[in-house]
Design an enzyme around this catalytic site. Structure first.
Site, PDB file in Angstrom:
ATOM      1  N   HIS A  45     -45.778  67.631  23.751  1.00 57.06           N
ATOM      2  CA  HIS A  45     -45.255  66.429  24.406  1.00 57.06           C
ATOM      3  C   HIS A  45     -44.017  66.709  25.250  1.00 57.06           C
ATOM      4  O   HIS A  45     -43.248  65.804  25.547  1.00 57.06           O
ATOM      5  CB  HIS A  45     -44.954  65.343  23.365  1.00 57.06           C
ATOM      6  CG  HIS A  45     -45.196  63.952  23.868  1.00 57.06           C
ATOM      7  ND1 HIS A  45     -44.183  63.068  24.125  1.00 57.06           N
ATOM      8  CD2 HIS A  45     -46.345  63.289  24.162  1.00 57.06           C
ATOM      9  CE1 HIS A  45     -44.692  61.919  24.546  1.00 57.06           C
ATOM     10  NE2 HIS A  45     -46.008  62.026  24.578  1.00 57.06           N
ATOM     11  N   HIS A 105     -56.402  63.197  30.574  1.00 54.50           N
ATOM     12  CA  HIS A 105     -55.430  62.482  29.761  1.00 54.50           C
ATOM     13  C   HIS A 105     -55.773  60.994  29.800  1.00 54.50           C
ATOM     14  O   HIS A 105     -55.984  60.429  30.860  1.00 54.50           O
ATOM     15  CB  HIS A 105     -54.041  62.729  30.356  1.00 54.50           C
ATOM     16  CG  HIS A 105     -52.914  62.074  29.636  1.00 54.50           C
ATOM     17  ND1 HIS A 105     -52.235  60.992  30.142  1.00 54.50           N
ATOM     18  CD2 HIS A 105     -52.310  62.373  28.464  1.00 54.50           C
ATOM     19  CE1 HIS A 105     -51.268  60.645  29.316  1.00 54.50           C
ATOM     20  NE2 HIS A 105     -51.287  61.458  28.282  1.00 54.50           N
TER      21      HIS A 105
END
Length: 378
Positions: free
Chosen positions: A181, A281
């Site tokens: 992340h 994504h």
């Protein structure tokens, strides 16, 4: 045929839907969700209204080119998310106009279904074993989790809990991808990658922020685990330098951030020429996922698809809450079928969307701080 109306809807939990209407009554829906910045994208769509009300909605490539190149300033998450939502809606409208799925207009389908993965563990990963078992019971064979919560530049490595969580998910019979992340800086990312190397991960995602491309080569030399990234890249020009570097194995363009179906189809084709896989994504809503499935249908190097069913962000409304045909986006035995309906293949409950917009969301991601009070990456 002419565009007569372009509308936007702030749909909870954190989505921005785009509705395009033509003078013959034909409609198309898209998703311009940019998490935490819906208001900014909505503002960018004001400029697109001025450009495209009165345009022929079937001229998707021309509209895309004007949206991108028609102003002196271009690129970036806000402008590209606005273009993305408009682009998705145009593919939806055009497919409905001709009575075919968008993938039919892109050359036909190359697969019947695509493997899907779901999130477990939340922002600060916990309860992994229980969550993994639930996903397994839902039929998933793959999951993704955050590697850690906030971490500083340096510190005594304490990665036992990360390794334990991965083992817990794998013990449920699942393949596991681990998302850094962008929370780790180079010194700690290198150490965590080494610790995870023996675990046989599906991929390591965003081990470093994409604004540090020079660091990826050194990182890649430390691991054999596939490296995935790309959710914070917004055009084929952003991806180009990573293709040329030869260190990325899986790219993750977001079809609501990176120019919609038009641009992401081109990004996938570029990736194919470098033998790079695509795993879009998509922790977003139904229109974003439906667009991803059109890409999966028409791009041979799409390998797996993220979906947001039941993720921790979806409070009050989940992935299928605004769908009139939820079966289209419901996984079966760990796979998502390629939609066969016209356009994006998803039927949106317009009345429910309009009602939700009346109490529009103001979603913001949390702000994390280190123990010394400085701001941490979220």
């Amino acid at each position: 045929m002419k565009i007569v109306r372009i509308e936007t809807f702030h749909v909870p939990p954190r989505w921005l839907f785009v509705r395009v209407e033509a003078d013959n009554g034909q409609l198309g829906w898209g998703e311009a969700s940019l998490e935490g910045h819906a208001e900014a994208v909505d503002g960018a769509l004001e400029a697109l209204r001025d450009r495209f009300v009165g345009a022929d909605p079937r001229r998707i490539e021309d509209i895309w080119q004007i949206g991108y190149r028609g102003g002196f300033y271009r690129g970036g998450p806000v402008l590209m998310s606005a273009i993305s939502g408009m682009d998705q809606a145009l593919w939806d409208l055009k497919g409905k106009h001709y009575g075919v799925p968008a993938w039919e207009l892109l050359g036909g389908y190359v697969r019947d279904k695509v493997r899907a993965y779901a999130w477990i563990g939340g922002d600060r990963p916990d309860d992994i074993a229980e969550a993994a078992q639930k996903r397994r019971a839902q039929g998933f064979s793959a999951v993704k989790m955050n590697a850690t919560s906030e971490m500083g530049y340096i510190g005594a490595p304490q990665f036992d809990d990360v390794i334990e969580r991965v083992h817990a998910a794998k013990s449920a019979g699942l393949d596991v991808g681990v998302d850094f992340h962008g929370r780790l800086h180079r010194p700690m990312a290198k150490q965590l990658a080494r610790a995870l190397e023996p675990l046989g991960l599906l991929f390591i995602e965003e081990p470093l922020l994409s604004e540090n491309p020079e660091a990826f080569s050194a990182f890649a030399a430390l691991v054999s685990t596939p490296i995935a990234m790309g959710e914070r890249l917004y055009s084929r020009w952003d991806f180009k330098r990573f293709f040329e570097s030869g260190v990325i194995d899986i790219i993750q363009p977001d079809l609501s951030h990176a120019g919609g179906l038009t641009e992401c189809r081109k990004i996938a084709a570029m990736a194919e020429s470098y033998d790079i896989a695509v795993a879009p994504h998509c922790p977003l809503g139904p229109l974003a996922l439906a667009s991803c499935l059109q890409l999966a249908a028409s791009s041979p190097n799409v390998v797996i698809q993220e979906m947001s069913l039941g993720i921790h962000y979806n409070e009050g409304h989940d992935l299928l809450s605004f769908c009139q045909n939820p079966d289209v986006l419901t996984p079966n035995a760990g796979y998502l079928a390629i939609p066969t309906g016209p356009g994006l293949g998803v039927e949106i409950d317009e009345a429910k969307v309009r009602a939700a917009h009346e109490t529009r969301h103001r979603w913001r991601n949390p702000i994390w701080r280190h123990t010394d009070g400085s701001v941490a990456e979220w």
